[in-house]
Write a protein that holds these residues in place. Structure first.
Motif, PDB file in Angstrom:
ATOM      1  N   MET A   1       0.849  -1.185   0.000  1.00 27.80           N
ATOM      2  CA  MET A   1       0.000   0.000   0.000  1.00 27.80           C
ATOM      3  C   MET A   1       0.891   1.245   0.000  1.00 27.80           C
ATOM      4  O   MET A   1       1.840   1.341   0.751  1.00 27.80           O
ATOM      5  N   THR A   2       0.566   2.193  -0.835  1.00 29.20           N
ATOM      6  CA  THR A   2       1.299   3.451  -0.908  1.00 29.20           C
ATOM      7  C   THR A   2       0.567   4.495  -0.081  1.00 29.20           C
ATOM      8  O   THR A   2      -0.626   4.703  -0.248  1.00 29.20           O
ATOM      9  N   ASN A   3       1.290   5.132   0.815  1.00 28.34           N
ATOM     10  CA  ASN A   3       0.698   6.189   1.624  1.00 28.34           C
ATOM     11  C   ASN A   3       0.748   7.522   0.891  1.00 28.34           C
ATOM     12  O   ASN A   3       1.628   7.768   0.085  1.00 28.34           O
ATOM     13  N   ILE A   4      -0.203   8.367   1.238  1.00 29.66           N
ATOM     14  CA  ILE A   4      -0.208   9.754   0.788  1.00 29.66           C
ATOM     15  C   ILE A   4       0.463  10.557   1.888  1.00 29.66           C
ATOM     16  O   ILE A   4       0.217  10.330   3.075  1.00 29.66           O
ATOM     17  N   THR A   5       1.316  11.479   1.513  1.00 28.82           N
ATOM     18  CA  THR A   5       2.034  12.266   2.511  1.00 28.82           C
ATOM     19  C   THR A   5       1.882  13.753   2.243  1.00 28.82           C
ATOM     20  O   THR A   5       1.616  14.179   1.118  1.00 28.82           O
ATOM     21  N   THR A   6       2.057  14.507   3.296  1.00 31.08           N
ATOM     22  CA  THR A   6       2.153  15.954   3.193  1.00 31.08           C
ATOM     23  C   THR A   6       3.209  16.397   4.190  1.00 31.08           C
ATOM     24  O   THR A   6       3.421  15.739   5.212  1.00 31.08           O
ATOM     25  N   GLU A   7       3.867  17.496   3.876  1.00 30.69           N
ATOM     26  CA  GLU A   7       4.976  17.961   4.697  1.00 30.69           C
ATOM     27  C   GLU A   7       4.992  19.475   4.703  1.00 30.69           C
ATOM     28  O   GLU A   7       4.696  20.110   3.693  1.00 30.69           O
ATOM     29  N   ALA A   8       5.333  20.028   5.853  1.00 29.09           N
ATOM     30  CA  ALA A   8       5.479  21.476   5.969  1.00 29.09           C
ATOM     31  C   ALA A   8       6.644  21.779   6.903  1.00 29.09           C
ATOM     32  O   ALA A   8       6.879  21.053   7.863  1.00 29.09           O
ATOM     33  N   THR A   9       7.354  22.838   6.592  1.00 32.75           N
ATOM     34  CA  THR A   9       8.410  23.319   7.481  1.00 32.75           C
ATOM     35  C   THR A   9       7.935  24.613   8.112  1.00 32.75           C
ATOM     36  O   THR A   9       7.597  25.569   7.414  1.00 32.75           O
ATOM     37  N   VAL A  10       7.884  24.609   9.439  1.00 34.31           N
ATOM     38  CA  VAL A  10       7.423  25.764  10.203  1.00 34.31           C
ATOM     39  C   VAL A  10       8.659  26.516  10.676  1.00 34.31           C
ATOM     40  O   VAL A  10       9.481  25.972  11.406  1.00 34.31           O
ATOM     41  N   PRO A  11       8.811  27.776  10.252  1.00 35.36           N
ATOM     42  CA  PRO A  11      10.017  28.541  10.603  1.00 35.36           C
ATOM     43  C   PRO A  11       9.970  29.051  12.041  1.00 35.36           C
ATOM     44  O   PRO A  11       9.522  30.164  12.312  1.00 35.36           O
ATOM     45  N   VAL A  12      10.406  28.218  12.973  1.00 34.87           N
ATOM     46  CA  VAL A  12      10.441  28.602  14.389  1.00 34.87           C
ATOM     47  C   VAL A  12      11.883  28.838  14.812  1.00 34.87           C
ATOM     48  O   VAL A  12      12.815  28.297  14.213  1.00 34.87           O
ATOM     49  N   ALA A  13      12.062  29.640  15.843  1.00 36.85           N
ATOM     50  CA  ALA A  13      13.413  29.997  16.295  1.00 36.85           C
ATOM     51  C   ALA A  13      14.143  28.819  16.935  1.00 36.85           C
ATOM     52  O   ALA A  13      15.365  28.728  16.841  1.00 36.85           O
ATOM     53  N   ALA A  14      13.415  27.934  17.585  1.00 38.79           N
ATOM     54  CA  ALA A  14      14.034  26.806  18.290  1.00 38.79           C
ATOM     55  C   ALA A  14      13.355  25.507  17.855  1.00 38.79           C
ATOM     56  O   ALA A  14      12.509  24.967  18.578  1.00 38.79           O
ATOM     57  N   PRO A  15      13.707  24.987  16.674  1.00 44.32           N
ATOM     58  CA  PRO A  15      13.007  23.815  16.151  1.00 44.32           C
ATOM     59  C   PRO A  15      13.101  22.574  17.041  1.00 44.32           C
ATOM     60  O   PRO A  15      12.126  21.844  17.193  1.00 44.32           O
ATOM     61  N   ALA A  16      14.251  22.310  17.647  1.00 45.85           N
ATOM     62  CA  ALA A  16      14.392  21.125  18.502  1.00 45.85           C
ATOM     63  C   ALA A  16      13.505  21.243  19.743  1.00 45.85           C
ATOM     64  O   ALA A  16      12.857  20.275  20.153  1.00 45.85           O
TER      65      ALA A  16
ATOM     66  N   GLY B   1      13.765  25.407  10.261  1.00 45.01           N
ATOM     67  CA  GLY B   1      12.640  25.312  11.184  1.00 45.01           C
ATOM     68  C   GLY B   1      12.320  23.867  11.491  1.00 45.01           C
ATOM     69  O   GLY B   1      13.158  22.974  11.327  1.00 45.01           O
ATOM     70  N   LEU B   2      11.092  23.600  11.920  1.00 43.61           N
ATOM     71  CA  LEU B   2      10.641  22.254  12.245  1.00 43.61           C
ATOM     72  C   LEU B   2       9.819  21.714  11.086  1.00 43.61           C
ATOM     73  O   LEU B   2       8.789  22.283  10.732  1.00 43.61           O
ATOM     74  N   THR B   3      10.281  20.622  10.503  1.00 45.16           N
ATOM     75  CA  THR B   3       9.541  19.974   9.420  1.00 45.16           C
ATOM     76  C   THR B   3       8.653  18.895  10.027  1.00 45.16           C
ATOM     77  O   THR B   3       9.120  18.060  10.805  1.00 45.16           O
ATOM     78  N   ILE B   4       7.374  18.958   9.675  1.00 41.59           N
ATOM     79  CA  ILE B   4       6.392  17.981  10.137  1.00 41.59           C
ATOM     80  C   ILE B   4       5.833  17.283   8.907  1.00 41.59           C
ATOM     81  O   ILE B   4       5.396  17.930   7.959  1.00 41.59           O
ATOM     82  N   ARG B   5       5.871  15.960   8.937  1.00 47.39           N
ATOM     83  CA  ARG B   5       5.405  15.157   7.805  1.00 47.39           C
ATOM     84  C   ARG B   5       4.320  14.213   8.289  1.00 47.39           C
ATOM     85  O   ARG B   5       4.488  13.520   9.291  1.00 47.39           O
ATOM     86  N   LEU B   6       3.177  14.192   7.604  1.00 44.72           N
ATOM     87  CA  LEU B   6       2.075  13.285   7.907  1.00 44.72           C
ATOM     88  C   LEU B   6       1.952  12.273   6.784  1.00 44.72           C
ATOM     89  O   LEU B   6       2.092  12.632   5.602  1.00 44.72           O
ATOM     90  N   ALA B   7       1.633  11.027   7.123  1.00 47.17           N
ATOM     91  CA  ALA B   7       1.401   9.986   6.122  1.00 47.17           C
ATOM     92  C   ALA B   7       0.152   9.204   6.507  1.00 47.17           C
ATOM     93  O   ALA B   7      -0.063   8.902   7.682  1.00 47.17           O
ATOM     94  N   ALA B   8      -0.662   8.884   5.513  1.00 46.78           N
ATOM     95  CA  ALA B   8      -1.896   8.113   5.706  1.00 46.78           C
ATOM     96  C   ALA B   8      -2.174   7.330   4.423  1.00 46.78           C
ATOM     97  O   ALA B   8      -1.633   7.656   3.363  1.00 46.78           O
ATOM     98  N   PRO B   9      -3.035   6.300   4.497  1.00 41.22           N
ATOM     99  CA  PRO B   9      -3.271   5.454   3.334  1.00 41.22           C
ATOM    100  C   PRO B   9      -3.986   6.138   2.167  1.00 41.22           C
ATOM    101  O   PRO B   9      -3.821   5.728   1.027  1.00 41.22           O
ATOM    102  N   ASP B  10      -4.792   7.164   2.435  1.00 41.40           N
ATOM    103  CA  ASP B  10      -5.468   7.866   1.337  1.00 41.40           C
ATOM    104  C   ASP B  10      -5.784   9.296   1.768  1.00 41.40           C
ATOM    105  O   ASP B  10      -5.591   9.669   2.916  1.00 41.40           O
ATOM    106  N   ASP B  11      -6.277  10.083   0.821  1.00 37.59           N
ATOM    107  CA  ASP B  11      -6.488  11.503   1.099  1.00 37.59           C
ATOM    108  C   ASP B  11      -7.556  11.760   2.151  1.00 37.59           C
ATOM    109  O   ASP B  11      -7.411  12.651   2.979  1.00 37.59           O
TER     110      ASP B  11
END
Length: 78
Positions: A1-16, A59-69
């Motif tokens: 099964m191929t997951n659908i993914t989305t990703e965003a980088t949030v420009p924060v001062a202290a990503p960790a 910044g902090l990159t957050i990536r979500l993955a799920a089986p479909d939209d």
């Protein structure tokens, strides 16, 4: 099964530090522990769902993955 993914980088001062606030929230509020990847990033997965938190210079990159939209939208809204 191929997951659908989305990703965003949030420009924060202290990503960790921001990543660790997410990790703490997920454990405290949802009872789910994040795992640590080899590069120090954190992730949580449950079946076909996955969330990755990766701090970096932009910044902090957050990536979500799920089986479909539809499930990706549901997962994002939770």
């Amino acid at each position: 099964m191929t997951n659908i993914t989305t990703e965003a980088t949030v420009p924060v001062a202290a990503p960790a530090a921001t990543m660790m606030r997410f990790v703490t929230h997920i454990a405290a509020e949802h009872g789910v522990e994040c795992e640590t990847a080899a590069d120090g990033s954190r992730f949580v997965s449950h079946g076909p769902f996955r969330v990755d938190f990766r701090p970096g210079t932009a910044g902090l990159t957050i990536r979500l993955a799920a089986p479909d939209d539809k499930l990706l939208i549901f997962f994002k809204d939770e």
